[in-house]
Design a protein around this motif. Structure first.
Motif, mmCIF file in Angstrom:
data_model
loop_
_atom_site.group_PDB
_atom_site.id
_atom_site.type_symbol
_atom_site.label_atom_id
_atom_site.label_comp_id
_atom_site.label_asym_id
_atom_site.label_seq_id
_atom_site.Cartn_x
_atom_site.Cartn_y
_atom_site.Cartn_z
ATOM 1 N N GLY A 24 -48.738 -62.972 -12.539
ATOM 2 C CA GLY A 24 -48.078 -62.479 -13.743
ATOM 3 C C GLY A 24 -47.005 -61.451 -13.427
ATOM 4 N N TRP A 25 -47.321 -60.470 -12.557
ATOM 5 C CA TRP A 25 -46.317 -59.467 -12.192
ATOM 6 C C TRP A 25 -45.167 -60.094 -11.420
ATOM 7 N N CYS A 26 -45.473 -61.080 -10.587
ATOM 8 C CA CYS A 26 -44.414 -61.777 -9.853
ATOM 9 C C CYS A 26 -43.458 -62.480 -10.815
ATOM 10 N N LEU A 27 -44.016 -63.139 -11.816
ATOM 11 C CA LEU A 27 -43.188 -63.828 -12.805
ATOM 12 C C LEU A 27 -42.364 -62.838 -13.624
ATOM 13 N N MET A 28 -42.908 -61.682 -13.877
ATOM 14 C CA MET A 28 -42.131 -60.655 -14.586
ATOM 15 C C MET A 28 -40.929 -60.240 -13.750
ATOM 16 N N ASP A 29 -41.129 -60.123 -12.429
ATOM 17 C CA ASP A 29 -40.008 -59.773 -11.555
ATOM 18 C C ASP A 29 -38.915 -60.831 -11.602
ATOM 19 N N LEU A 30 -39.313 -62.081 -11.832
ATOM 20 C CA LEU A 30 -38.347 -63.174 -11.921
ATOM 21 C C LEU A 30 -37.828 -63.378 -13.341
ATOM 22 N N ASN A 31 -38.219 -62.470 -14.254
ATOM 23 C CA ASN A 31 -37.781 -62.542 -15.654
ATOM 24 C C ASN A 31 -38.213 -63.851 -16.303
ATOM 25 N N ARG A 32 -39.465 -64.235 -16.086
ATOM 26 C CA ARG A 32 -40.052 -65.418 -16.731
ATOM 27 C C ARG A 32 -41.259 -64.954 -17.546
ATOM 28 N N PRO A 33 -41.005 -64.225 -18.654
ATOM 29 C CA PRO A 33 -42.082 -63.527 -19.362
ATOM 30 C C PRO A 33 -43.103 -64.444 -20.021
ATOM 31 N N LEU A 34 -42.662 -65.589 -20.557
ATOM 32 C CA LEU A 34 -43.625 -66.455 -21.227
ATOM 33 C C LEU A 34 -44.640 -67.031 -20.238
ATOM 34 N N GLU A 35 -44.161 -67.398 -19.051
ATOM 35 C CA GLU A 35 -45.088 -67.865 -18.024
ATOM 36 C C GLU A 35 -45.975 -66.713 -17.551
ATOM 37 N N ALA A 36 -45.384 -65.522 -17.455
ATOM 38 C CA ALA A 36 -46.167 -64.355 -17.051
ATOM 39 C C ALA A 36 -47.281 -64.078 -18.049
ATOM 40 N N ALA A 37 -46.979 -64.237 -19.354
ATOM 41 C CA ALA A 37 -47.994 -63.982 -20.381
ATOM 42 C C ALA A 37 -49.189 -64.916 -20.208
ATOM 43 N N GLU A 38 -48.927 -66.166 -19.832
ATOM 44 C CA GLU A 38 -50.031 -67.109 -19.609
ATOM 45 C C GLU A 38 -50.873 -66.692 -18.413
ATOM 46 N N ALA A 39 -50.222 -66.188 -17.363
ATOM 47 C CA ALA A 39 -50.969 -65.728 -16.197
ATOM 48 C C ALA A 39 -51.816 -64.505 -16.542
ATOM 49 N N PHE A 40 -51.241 -63.591 -17.294
ATOM 50 C CA PHE A 40 -52.003 -62.396 -17.695
ATOM 51 C C PHE A 40 -53.185 -62.778 -18.591
ATOM 52 N N GLU A 41 -53.018 -63.820 -19.380
ATOM 53 C CA GLU A 41 -54.116 -64.293 -20.231
ATOM 54 C C GLU A 41 -55.320 -64.677 -19.374
ATOM 55 N N VAL A 42 -55.074 -65.339 -18.262
ATOM 56 C CA VAL A 42 -56.165 -65.706 -17.358
ATOM 57 C C VAL A 42 -56.796 -64.445 -16.770
ATOM 58 N N ALA A 43 -55.946 -63.480 -16.384
ATOM 59 C CA ALA A 43 -56.449 -62.245 -15.785
ATOM 60 C C ALA A 43 -57.288 -61.434 -16.770
ATOM 61 N N LEU A 44 -57.061 -61.617 -18.061
ATOM 62 C CA LEU A 44 -57.840 -60.883 -19.062
ATOM 63 C C LEU A 44 -59.314 -61.278 -19.067
ATOM 64 N N ARG A 45 -59.654 -62.382 -18.416
ATOM 65 C CA ARG A 45 -61.048 -62.818 -18.373
ATOM 66 C C ARG A 45 -61.819 -62.149 -17.233
ATOM 67 N N ALA A 46 -61.145 -61.284 -16.472
ATOM 68 C CA ALA A 46 -61.784 -60.642 -15.329
ATOM 69 C C ALA A 46 -62.943 -59.762 -15.782
ATOM 70 N N PRO A 47 -64.026 -59.707 -15.006
ATOM 71 C CA PRO A 47 -65.142 -58.829 -15.361
ATOM 72 C C PRO A 47 -64.805 -57.356 -15.166
ATOM 73 N N ALA A 48 -63.904 -57.049 -14.249
ATOM 74 C CA ALA A 48 -63.573 -55.648 -13.965
ATOM 75 C C ALA A 48 -62.655 -55.090 -15.052
#
Length: 716
Positions: A563-587
């Motif tokens: 997600g952060w990598c995609l943000m660096d490439l200015n691809r926010p919609l794809e980044a949002a999908e990656a962050f959505e997956v990361a939101l399922r983390a137990p930590a």
């Protein structure tokens, strides 16, 4: 004998005539009365105190120019001769009101004086010239009085102007200057004249007090305006004037200041509260103030009063007031209740627009579109809200199954208004339905209307890429490569471009421009989910983030990094999908970073509503929370302005200013919001402050204010 409070010898006849108070015993004969009744002293020094900041000290010593002392002379001094010439003059003219005022004045000056039983029996003034001066004065011809005095003094240097006449003339001329300055909106002059002539500021001339109050309000000294109105309610007894004072004050003062005034309400001669006849209007005004300021908590008694009016009377306006009040406070169920009641009483653009906003907020954009469609062209605000509803409707993921008629009318309105934002949203909607060819048409249409719209260009590129149109993708990249990194890097995938998905059965054809546009529909009750987009590629090995993969197969930590990598490439919609997956983390730390990243991604993509939701999905540190909140409020302010909701723009800017210093560009936005609301003085002040930094938009804003005022001359 007890006399009414007065200010000086000069406030009697001309002031009464000019203020339309004929028949009332005046309150302006001698300072001795003021001194004897300190609790009813004239509204003067402490209230007229001023300072450049607009918040002056409570007491500022002003030069005293109120004439000679008027205390009772010692008993052992020879009695002064009482000048009864004015008394006889008013009697000869049959002017009873002025005659009584003159008797009261002379009694105040000379307690041992007894008025003649027959004023007409008083010997006529043998001084014909002085008699003429009195006549000119009584007719309000003050310049001619001055001329007559000058001619008399020139011809007879030993002649002394009667102090009575001179005092009266000074005060009458001061009143004329004050009234003239007020009519010309020269408010500083009004205050200066009032400060120099405190004898004008008494209950005998309420109109002057009203004008001084207005001058204070217009020069941004609301506390002084409140003091002027409070003086009337504390000291003056005329019931119609007291009622009119509250009505005038309500149009100028803030809600809190009005509560100060209302605390001085009395019981009238009929045994009722004196302001009861205007209580409904006051309650409406206070609720309307709450509509303008979402932070203002109006006393429940006023809300309840307006609620009773809304439920019992036939007008829809009261229900509308309540609807907007509750909407500003995000009380959506109550707002919906009142907007629906308003529409039941009288369907209108404001009622439908308010209800549509509620429906958008509670994720019911389909009904919002239906409610507002008949009123979409009633105003720019209504049109902006309509397109907000359609954009939200098209942005639902998974997409909503819409009937052909709804899709056609949204498309027709989009084409008619050439709304690039909605055309772009149609493109994304088509992609969600697995129709890249349709998406290409809509993204192309959006770019024709707005050639610099990078999101539409990106949507067009990925849609052509999905169709295998390499030449089309290359054409877009040649034009946009230097402007958009994500467009330049498009196609850096391990696999070839996916094939176009066939349109699902039951699709509707909607014309956009000259090309047929297909929008999928489904049988009633059958939702269109992600499956309609076609099969997704299996997760690929992560190589930085240049490849296009489905992040759902990644572990939360890897998805966060992507997600952060995609943000660096200015691809926010794809980044949002990656962050959505990361939101399922137990930590919790991973979830916090993911929520923060997803909120930033949606902000960059212009999806402020989604950004606000993302920010709440995991607790954030205070610094991050403030950062996100200020960014979200700034975006909402811009969106509200673009939608023509200028009061809402000011609300968001005010909320943001409580969290962070306002940027110059947002100051300019605030200035234009004031300008759109025709609040010219506030707009000018904001533009001047921003222009001092050299900001060209602010300088242009100042010019716009001046141009607007020439077209719409009004008080400000």
């Amino acid at each position: 004998m007890k006399f009414p409070i007065v200010a000086s010898m000069g406030v009697v006849t001309a002031a009464i005539a000019a203020a339309g108070l004929v028949g009332k015993l005046p309150e302006g004969l001698a300072n001795v009365i003021v001194d004897a009744v300190p609790e009813r002293a004239a509204f003067s020094e402490r209230h007229l105190a001023t300072a450049p900041s607009g918040e002056a000290p409570d007491v500022v010593q002003l030069s005293q120019a109120q004439g000679p002392a008027t205390s009772e002379p010692p008993r052992d001094t020879p009695p002064r001769r009482v000048d009864e010439s004015a008394l006889r003059y008013f009697a000869s003219k049959g002017d009873t009101a002025r005659l009584e005022a003159e008797i009261a004045r002379l009694r105040a000056l000379y307690p041992n004086w007894t008025p003649p039983k027959n004023p007409l029996a008083v010997p006529q003034n043998s001084d014909a010239q002085l008699e003429t001066m009195w006549r000119l004065y009584s007719e309000g011809r003050y310049a001619e009085v001055r001329k007559a005095i000058a001619e008399r003094q020139s011809a007879d240097p030993d002649w002394q102007v009667p102090s009575d006449l001179l005092d009266r003339l000074n005060v009458a001329e001061a009143r004329a200057r004050l009234v003239n300055a007020s009519d010309l909106k020269q408010y500083e002059t009004v205050i200066q004249v009032g400060a120099g002539t405190p004898s004008l500021l008494t209950c005998s001339d309420i109109d002057v007090l009203w004008r001084v109050a207005e001058a204070f309000a217009e020069t941004k000294r609301p506390n002084r305006a409140r003091d002027a109105y409070l003086y009337v309610l504390k000291n003056c007894d005329n019931e119609p004037e007291r009622l009119a004072t509250v009505q005038k004050a309500a149009s100028i003062l803030s809600y809190s200041s009005m509560q100060d005034l209302l605390s001085y309400e009395r019981t009238n001669t009929a045994g009722a509260l004196e302001f009861e006849s205007i209580r409904d209007d006051l309650a409406r005004r206070f609720v309307a103030a709450g509509d303008e300021d979402a932070t203002l908590e109006v006393d429940p008694k006023y809300l309840q009063r307006v609620e009773r009016l809304a439920e019992t009377e036939g007008s829809a306006s009261d229900a509308l007031l309540l609807g907007w009040y509750q909407l500003r406070r995000k009380n959506m169920s109550e707002a919906e209740r009142w907007f629906r009641l308003a529409r039941d009483k009288q369907d209108s653009a404001p009622a439908s627009q308010g209800l549509a906003l509620v429906l958008i907020e509670r994720k019911a954009p389909e009904e919002a579109e239906k409610v507002l469609y008949p009123w979409r062209d009633s105003s720019s605000d209504a049109q902006a809200t309509y397109f907000a509803a359609t954009a939200n409707l098209l942005a639902i993921d998974p997409p909503v199954a819409l009937g052909t008629d709804v899709l056609h009318r949204i498309a027709q309105e989009t084409m008619k208004s050439r709304d690039a934002a909605t055309a772009q949203q149609f493109g994304w909607y088509a992609r969600l339905l697995g129709q890249p060819a349709t998406a290409v048409e809509w993204f192309s249409t959006a770019l024709r209307w707005k050639p610099d719209d990078e999101p539409s260009a990106y949507g067009l590129a990925i849609s052509r890429n999905e169709l295998g149109d390499r030449a089309g993708v290359a054409e877009i990249q040649r034009f946009w490569a230097a402007k958009s990194d994500r467009i330049a890097r498009l196609g850096d995938e391990e696999d070839g471009p996916p094939k176009a998905n066939a349109a699902p059965p039951g699709s509707a054809t909607i014309a956009a421009g000259s090309a047929p546009i297909r929008m999928a529909t489904a049988p009633e009750g059958a939702p269109l989910g992600r499956a309609a987009r076609g099969s997704q590629a299996a997760p690929r090995k992560l190589s930085g983030c240049r490849t296009t993969i489905d992040p759902r197969g990644l572990p939360p930590g890897a998805a966060l990094a992507r997600g952060w990598c995609l943000m660096d490439l200015n691809r926010p919609l794809e980044a949002a999908e990656a962050f959505e997956v990361a939101l399922r983390a137990p930590a919790s730390s991973l979830r916090e970073d993911a929520a923060y990243g997803q909120s930033l991604a949606y902000l960059r993509a212009g999806l402020t509503g989604k950004a606000a939701v993302a920010a709440t999905r995991s607790p954030q540190s205070l610094a991050r929370s403030n950062e996100l909140q200020t960014a979200i409020l700034a975006d909402r302010a811009v969106a509200a302005f673009d939608a023509g909701r200028y009061n809402e723009t000011l609300l968001f800017l005010e909320q943001r200013r409580q969290l962070a210093t306002e940027r110059t560009d947002l100051m300019v936005l605030r200035g234009y919001a004031y300008l759109k609301l025709k609040r010219y003085a506030q707009a000018k002040r904001i533009f001047e402050a921003a222009a001092a930094t050299g900001n060209r938009d602010a300088i242009r804003g100042l010019s716009d204010v001046l141009a607007e005022q020439q077209v719409w001359p009004r008080k400000f």
